[in-house]
Write an enzyme that holds these catalytic residues in place. Structure first.
Site, PDB file in Angstrom:
ATOM      1  N   LYS A 165       0.847  -1.192   0.000  1.00 12.81           N
ATOM      2  CA  LYS A 165       0.000   0.000   0.000  1.00 12.81           C
ATOM      3  C   LYS A 165       0.886   1.246   0.000  1.00 12.81           C
ATOM      4  O   LYS A 165       1.575   1.537   0.967  1.00 12.81           O
ATOM      5  CB  LYS A 165      -0.920   0.048   1.219  1.00 12.81           C
ATOM      6  CG  LYS A 165      -2.013   1.082   0.975  1.00 12.81           C
ATOM      7  CD  LYS A 165      -2.636   1.617   2.231  1.00 12.81           C
ATOM      8  CE  LYS A 165      -1.930   2.820   2.792  1.00 12.81           C
ATOM      9  NZ  LYS A 165      -1.870   3.997   1.917  1.00 12.81           N
ATOM     10  N   ALA A 167       1.677   5.439  -0.131  1.00  8.55           N
ATOM     11  CA  ALA A 167       1.050   6.606   0.511  1.00  8.55           C
ATOM     12  C   ALA A 167       0.053   7.244  -0.457  1.00  8.55           C
ATOM     13  O   ALA A 167       0.212   7.145  -1.678  1.00  8.55           O
ATOM     14  CB  ALA A 167       2.112   7.613   0.923  1.00  8.55           C
ATOM     15  N   GLU A 240       9.004   1.731  11.100  1.00 15.65           N
ATOM     16  CA  GLU A 240      10.058   2.742  10.873  1.00 15.65           C
ATOM     17  C   GLU A 240       9.371   4.095  10.963  1.00 15.65           C
ATOM     18  O   GLU A 240       8.652   4.486  10.052  1.00 15.65           O
ATOM     19  CB  GLU A 240      10.682   2.553   9.486  1.00 15.65           C
ATOM     20  CG  GLU A 240      11.455   1.267   9.315  1.00 15.65           C
ATOM     21  CD  GLU A 240      12.798   1.298  10.033  1.00 15.65           C
ATOM     22  OE1 GLU A 240      13.249   2.392  10.420  1.00 15.65           O
ATOM     23  OE2 GLU A 240      13.391   0.220  10.199  1.00 15.65           O
ATOM     24  N   CYS A 274      13.392  11.186   7.543  1.00 15.70           N
ATOM     25  CA  CYS A 274      13.271  10.796   8.949  1.00 15.70           C
ATOM     26  C   CYS A 274      14.583  11.034   9.695  1.00 15.70           C
ATOM     27  O   CYS A 274      14.576  11.258  10.895  1.00 15.70           O
ATOM     28  CB  CYS A 274      12.839   9.346   9.059  1.00 15.70           C
ATOM     29  SG  CYS A 274      13.883   8.237   8.113  1.00 15.70           S
ATOM     30  N   GLU A 373       8.568  16.110  15.562  1.00 20.55           N
ATOM     31  CA  GLU A 373       9.168  16.056  14.235  1.00 20.55           C
ATOM     32  C   GLU A 373       8.520  17.134  13.369  1.00 20.55           C
ATOM     33  O   GLU A 373       7.303  17.142  13.193  1.00 20.55           O
ATOM     34  CB  GLU A 373       8.877  14.673  13.634  1.00 20.55           C
ATOM     35  CG  GLU A 373       9.485  14.463  12.287  1.00 20.55           C
ATOM     36  CD  GLU A 373       9.170  13.077  11.724  1.00 20.55           C
ATOM     37  OE1 GLU A 373       7.999  12.661  11.792  1.00 20.55           O
ATOM     38  OE2 GLU A 373      10.095  12.423  11.232  1.00 20.55           O
TER      39      GLU A 373
END
Ligand code: NAD
Length: 477
Positions: A165, A167, A240, A274, A373
């Site tokens: 899947k 995004a 993750e 990230c 973040e």
């Protein structure tokens, strides 16, 4: 793609936006719950033959897909830039690295899967590893090709079948990877591809009883939801997730190397990385100098549409991400932080989802940019006085993905590398990604690892077999 055939999903038609203009350039029909049923059932049907085939056959498909991906690198990179926004040269790098990842795990297909153990008197004993089963692979929007392949390649090599899947924002470039696998001979059902919303397609996959393992890259909030959903069927899960990455500059560091590398790691992919730098923790003795050099360099970055020649930095992927970045900057400003650069939309790029490279200093503790973040082109400068304070500041977030340390003092390098509570530390370099080493986070940055042999084994289950030796040979693997 279900059972080897591309078809219209049963969900809504979704516009794919070009982040450089904010306008749609393609439409994709999302999958729905029925598509999930079909895809998982197909993957379950294909599992026995794929798990049971010669490992060399699985390797052949992965090598073939790598070759095809390289042959189509410009086409795939263009699709990636159009839907995600990054400069096309960065997209080409992403595609090329993904081909390397496919080959790395093709090489692992033949890894020995049996380990003898002490069986005791009159008994033999071995631990064997078998493919875990049908996997749901859920990808993010910042590296839609690479972070999909980090999952796909070890899963397929180990013998799993998968439902992918992508995004919502980036359904096109991952589809090209799946097409390469199909063309390279992946049998129907081995790789299924279902674009669609996380709350519909993603949740149905995570809850499905025939899915045995879920691998996700996404935000920490998404990871927590998925972990809770996966608990219902006790799935194997790897997550993750987000990061809040510090880059520590000690006073003795080579600033000529540290500053440009810090700038690149802060603004590369517009900070939607990230392991991108969120906080510059700088020894107070060199703080003013590092801040000045950093701002000078960041001020000269060329922003523009990713397909325009010479552009090194593109837009953010969506208005949603830009609003989040804006909220972080406004929060810091309201608390008294000083904006040394950026802090808004660049005047010459009013369309699309652009945001200027931003540098904040004198950021008070408690500001969101120091703890959450931002996932955008924003960095917060914070001074420190001692190595202990530097490491304590670095660790003072719920995240623990990566950290960078710049120094020429082996004692300081060792002290920091040991004390940082993160999955990857870079010393005098700005990247912790390496094909042959595990990548992942401590604390709320995730569970499990990608890359390296660790990822391959994470798509297997252990089985302990004990037997009484007989006159016939027996190999349980
Ligand atoms: P996101 O969390 O919005 O979405 C990630 C994926 O999860 C998407 O495919 C989404 O549709 C799906 N999803 C969302 N809710 C779901 C649910 N309830 N069930 C199943 N699936 C669901 O993340 P994003 O904006 O696409 O990517 C950016 C995030 O990814 C950042 O937080 C970034 O730090 C993180 N990230 C982590 C790493 C890493 O290796 N640790 C690497 C890259 C990005």
């Amino acid at each position: 793609m279900v059972d080897g055939i591309w078809r219209d999903g049963g969900g809504q038609a979704r516009a794919v936006l070009d982040p450089a203009t904010g306008r749609p350039f393609a439409w994709v029909r999302d999958g729905d719950a029925d598509d999930v049923e079909d895809a998982v059932a197909g993957a379950a049907r294909a599992l026995g033959a794929w798990r049971g085939c010669e490992p060399g056959e699985r390797a052949r498909v992965l090598y073939g897909a790598a070759e095809r991906l390289e042959a189509r690198r410009l086409e795939v990179a263009r699709a990636l830039t159009l839907e995600q926004g990054k400069p096309v040269l960065d997209s080409v790098k992403e595609v090329d690295f993904s081909a390397r990842v496919l080959r790395y795990y093709a090489d692992m297909a033949n890894a020995p899967r049996r380990e003898r153990r002490n069986g005791g008197a009159g008994v033999q004993s071995a631990v064997v590893r078998q493919a875990v089963g049908v996997c749901a692979l859920i990808a993010p929007n910042n590296y839609p090709v690479e972070l999909l392949v980090w999952k796909l390649a070890p899963a397929l090599s180990a013998g799993c079948t998968v439902v992918v899947k992508p995004a919502e924002e980036t359904p096109l470039s991952g589809a090209a990877v799946v097409a390469c696998l199909r063309e390279a001979g992946a049998p129907p059902g081995v790789v299924q591809y279902l674009p669609g919303p996380g709350e519909v397609v993603g949740e149905a996959l995570v809850a499905h009883p025939l899915v045995r393992r879920v691998a996700v890259t996404g935000s920490t909030a998404t990871g927590k939801r998925i972990l809770a959903q996966a608990a219902g069927t006790l799935k194997r899960v790897s997550l993750e997730l987000g990061g809040q990455t510090p880059l520590i500059v000690f006073a003795d560091a080579d600033l000529g190397a540290a500053v440009p590398q810090a700038v690149r790691r802060t603004y590369s992919n517009m900070g939607q990385v990230c392991i991108g730098v969120n906080r510059m923790l700088v020894d107070r003795r060199v703080y003013a100098e590092v801040l000045e050099r950093f701002v000078d360099r960041a001020a000269s970055l060329s922003l523009g549409p990713g397909l325009k020649p010479g552009v090194a930095y593109g837009p953010l992927v969506s208005e949603e991400v830009r609003s989040h970045v804006r909220a972080h900057v406004e929060d810091a400003r309201a608390r008294g932080a000083v904006v040394h650069l950026g802090g808004g939309v660049p005047g010459d790029l009013p369309g699309g989802f652009f945001y200027s490279p931003t540098v904040l200093a004198d950021v008070p503790a408690g500001a969101r940019v120091l703890r959450e973040e931002s996932f955008g082109p924003v960095v917060a400068f914070v001074p420190f006085d001692t190595p202990e304070e530097a490491v304590a500041l670095a660790n003072d977030t719920p995240y623990g993905l990566a950290a960078y340390v710049y120094t020429n003092d082996p004692g300081l390098a060792r002290y920091a590398a040991k004390g940082l509570e993160v999955g990857g530390v870079g010393v005098n370099l700005n990247d912790v990604t390496e094909l042959d080493a595990p990548f992942g986070g401590w604390k709320e940055s995730g569970i499990g690892r990608e890359l390296g042999p660790e990822a391959f084994w994470s798509y297997t289950e252990m089985k302990h077999v004990r037997w009484v030796p007989a006159s016939w040979p027996f190999d349980p693997s």
